[in-house]
Design an enzyme around this catalytic site. Structure first.
Site, short mmCIF file in Angstrom:
data_model
loop_
_atom_site.label_atom_id
_atom_site.label_comp_id
_atom_site.label_asym_id
_atom_site.label_seq_id
_atom_site.Cartn_x
_atom_site.Cartn_y
_atom_site.Cartn_z
N SER A 138 0.86 -1.19 0.00
CA SER A 138 0.00 0.00 0.00
C SER A 138 0.89 1.24 0.00
CB SER A 138 -0.87 -0.01 1.26
OG SER A 138 -1.42 1.28 1.50
N TYR A 151 -2.36 -1.58 10.25
CA TYR A 151 -2.31 -1.79 8.80
C TYR A 151 -0.95 -1.36 8.25
CZ TYR A 151 -4.00 -1.56 3.93
OH TYR A 151 -4.18 -1.73 2.57
N1 LIG Z 1 -8.73 -0.70 -1.81
C1 LIG Z 1 -7.71 0.05 -1.47
O1 LIG Z 1 -7.85 1.27 -1.37
C2 LIG Z 1 -6.35 -0.54 -1.22
C3 LIG Z 1 -5.27 0.33 -1.10
C4 LIG Z 1 -3.99 -0.18 -0.86
C5 LIG Z 1 -3.81 -1.55 -0.73
N2 LIG Z 1 -4.89 -2.38 -0.84
C6 LIG Z 1 -4.63 -3.82 -0.66
O2 LIG Z 1 -5.11 -4.55 -1.77
C7 LIG Z 1 -5.53 -5.86 -1.36
C8 LIG Z 1 -6.95 -6.12 -1.86
O3 LIG Z 1 -7.80 -5.17 -1.25
P1 LIG Z 1 -9.27 -4.84 -1.76
O4 LIG Z 1 -9.36 -3.37 -1.89
O5 LIG Z 1 -9.64 -5.70 -2.91
O6 LIG Z 1 -10.09 -5.24 -0.45
P2 LIG Z 1 -11.38 -6.18 -0.25
O7 LIG Z 1 -11.69 -6.06 1.20
O8 LIG Z 1 -12.42 -5.86 -1.24
O9 LIG Z 1 -10.79 -7.62 -0.57
C9 LIG Z 1 -9.92 -8.29 0.29
C10 LIG Z 1 -10.16 -9.76 0.12
O10 LIG Z 1 -9.30 -10.46 1.03
C11 LIG Z 1 -10.06 -11.51 1.60
N3 LIG Z 1 -9.51 -11.95 2.88
C12 LIG Z 1 -9.51 -11.29 4.07
N4 LIG Z 1 -8.98 -12.06 5.02
C13 LIG Z 1 -8.62 -13.23 4.44
C14 LIG Z 1 -8.01 -14.43 4.90
N5 LIG Z 1 -7.68 -14.60 6.19
N6 LIG Z 1 -7.78 -15.43 4.02
C15 LIG Z 1 -8.13 -15.27 2.71
N7 LIG Z 1 -8.72 -14.17 2.22
C16 LIG Z 1 -8.95 -13.16 3.07
C17 LIG Z 1 -11.45 -10.92 1.76
O11 LIG Z 1 -12.42 -11.91 1.98
C18 LIG Z 1 -11.60 -10.16 0.46
O12 LIG Z 1 -12.14 -10.95 -0.57
C19 LIG Z 1 -5.40 -5.88 0.17
O13 LIG Z 1 -4.17 -6.48 0.52
C20 LIG Z 1 -5.37 -4.40 0.54
O14 LIG Z 1 -4.71 -4.17 1.75
C21 LIG Z 1 -6.15 -1.92 -1.08
#
Ligand SMILES: NC(=O)c1ccc[n+]([C@@H]2O[C@H](COP(=O)([O-])OP(=O)(O)OC[C@H]3O[C@@H](n4cnc5c(N)ncnc54)[C@H](O)[C@@H]3O)[C@@H](O)[C@H]2O)c1
Length: 243
Positions: A138, A151
């Site tokens: 991130s 986080y």
């Molecule tokens: N959306 C943003 O703004 C953003 C920004 C920076 C980084 N990210 C990173 O990108 C990645 C995806 O995020 P996103 O935005 O799609 O979020 P999201 O919450 O839509 O998806 C995250 C997914 O991870 C799954 N998950 C959570 N715990 C789990 C576990 N123990 N085992 C298996 N699966 C698990 C959830 O069920 C979900 O499907 C994450 O690592 C997040 O930290 C997202």
């Protein structure tokens, strides 16, 4: 386009959000995908929608044994070419409100989950002569952010583990890179109030959220042979937040 024809990838957290967008694009470009997630209903529905080249496997990334099942399930589709450590959790809280349990939940999923993924998949990629691993970090691992100590700690760890693994695996033909998104329009942002999300968006020089598809484009580039000279790199995709 068939950039990934007959190549198989494992995407954690692939049931929705960024992981689902990566799965859609990989299948559209000829690849085969195992989506692994704790969200069984959504994961299964996506796999059904994407057809025979996409399979859903329940996986809690914090469980070492479950990783072995996920890798076996992926290899039933074809020899693994890559892994996206995409699963993650995020709950913004001020420092004085973060319980040890909440801190450790972030560590287990975001940090231990990535470690276990590297450990489970690297030997398989080595057997196949190499591959590519992409870890979702991130922008909080490039600079600071308010109310996100748990986080932030884990996303810096992902950045660090990427470099450690890249160096350790480079002689085995395995590339490991990290992707650092700014605010992207997925359900993850629903943990913030609409007002907080609006304020955050206004801080982005491009004045908008990124899309899951934009991040998928970068992840697929790193998975592909076009990134053949890249390992240990950290790529921001953030609408100019770093400026
Ligand atoms: N959306 C943003 O703004 C953003 C920004 C920076 C980084 N990210 C990173 O990108 C990645 C995806 O995020 P996103 O935005 O799609 O979020 P999201 O919450 O839509 O998806 C995250 C997914 O991870 C799954 N998950 C959570 N715990 C789990 C576990 N123990 N085992 C298996 N699966 C698990 C959830 O069920 C979900 O499907 C994450 O690592 C997040 O930290 C997202």
């Amino acid at each position: 386009m068939s950039r990934f024809k007959d190549k198989t990838f494992l995407i954690t957290g692939g049931a929705r959000g960024l992981g689902a967008a990566q799965a859609r694009r990989l299948v559209a470009e000829g690849g085969q995908v195992l989506i692994a997630d704790v969200l069984q209903e959504q994961g299964q529905a996506l796999a059904t929608e994407l057809g025979a080249r996409c399979v859903f496997q329940p996986l809690d990334v914090t469980q070492p044994q479950a990783w072995q099942h996920a890798v076996l399930a992926a290899e039933r589709l074809g020899p693994l070419s890559g892994l996206v450590n995409n699963a993650g959790v995020y709950r913004p809280l001020p420092l004085d409100q973060v319980t040890v349990e909440e801190f450790e939940r972030h560590v287990r999923v975001n940090q231990t989950g990535v470690f276990l993924g590297l450990q489970a998949v690297a030997p398989v990629l080595e057997r196949h002569g190499g591959g590519s691993i992409v870890n979702l970090s991130s922008t909080v691992a490039l600079r600071s952010a308010p109310n996100s100590i748990a986080y932030t700690a884990t996303k810096w760890a992902v950045r660090g583990m990427t470099k450690a693994a890249a160096l350790e695996l480079v002689g085995k033909g395995i590339r490991v890179n990290s992707v650092h998104p700014g605010p992207i329009d997925t359900d993850m942002l629903l943990v913030r109030t609409p007002e907080d999300n609006h304020k955050r968006t206004q801080q982005v020089p491009m004045k908008r959220l990124g899309t899951a598809d934009e991040v998928a484009g970068l992840v697929l580039f790193l998975l592909s042979d076009e990134a053949s000279y890249m390992t240990g790199s950290e790529l921001a995709i953030d609408g100019g937040c770093a400026l």
